[in-house]
Design a protein around this motif. Sequence first.
Motif, PDB file in Angstrom:
ATOM      1  N   ASN A  25     -13.130  15.543  12.135  1.00  0.00           N
ATOM      2  CA  ASN A  25     -11.780  15.718  11.492  1.00  0.00           C
ATOM      3  C   ASN A  25     -11.279  13.972  11.121  1.00  0.00           C
ATOM      4  OD1 ASN A  25     -11.778  18.459  11.531  1.00  0.00           O
ATOM      5  ND2 ASN A  25     -10.548  18.564  12.953  1.00  0.00           N
ATOM      6  N   GLU A  73      -2.340  23.184  13.004  1.00  0.00           N
ATOM      7  CA  GLU A  73      -3.121  23.055  11.982  1.00  0.00           C
ATOM      8  C   GLU A  73      -2.585  23.130  10.709  1.00  0.00           C
ATOM      9  OE1 GLU A  73      -7.097  25.329  13.825  1.00  0.00           O
ATOM     10  OE2 GLU A  73      -5.708  26.564  12.958  1.00  0.00           O
ATOM     11  N   LYS A  77      -5.292  17.738   9.791  1.00  0.00           N
ATOM     12  CA  LYS A  77      -6.563  17.992  10.466  1.00  0.00           C
ATOM     13  C   LYS A  77      -6.121  17.505  11.821  1.00  0.00           C
ATOM     14  CE  LYS A  77      -9.739  18.586   7.316  1.00  0.00           C
ATOM     15  NZ  LYS A  77     -10.561  19.793   7.039  1.00  0.00           N
TER      16      LYS A  77
END
Length: 202
Positions: A25, A73, A77
């Motif tokens: 991420n 979320e 990210k």
Amino acid sequence: LFACSSYYEVLCFKIQITFAPFIHNLETAMKTKEPLVLGIIDFENLIINMQEYLLVEWPSVENALRLFKEWVEKMGKIYGLYAFAPLHVLFQYDEVLENLGFIQISCPKMPGKGGEKLDTTDDKIISEGKKWINSISELTHIVLGSGDGGFEDMLKEAKRRGLKVAIAASTRKSLSEKLSQIADEEKGTRKKMVHIFELVPR
């Protein structure tokens, strides 16, 4: 392997496995310029409030954590979701935390001068939180899972670094007015980025 290891050793191994998706991420956020979010929760404090004051059982708390993660979320990210608590608490809820992708950070109770056990969770959160805030330049948001006003200075430091601040608390009553004021507004709205667990369907 696990049968021959202490829970602490197993926990360290699980942290390595759980952290891998968050490294991806970070790399993705760097390439796409997407928001990057750090989540920190005072897990034992949240559990105590939810179970003692809301009188809910663990399946409802599991659901609350899942909805909390979905809320995080939506901001961007996830760099990492960290659950800070004494080891016995992490051991009790290990499976659920692991399944939801929380990285577990043990905060041992330390003996005080009078023989009492002193909680180290707040100090550990503040210490690690400030390290992340000041060392991960790609971070855009920090989400604190606690309504405790003792984290005010850490969050003010995050804001000085340009991070957006969001707060999650067990109940409205447990949310410090100081933290409520520090929380930023959702983009394009005048609504504070505040998540109250007691409002989660159970």
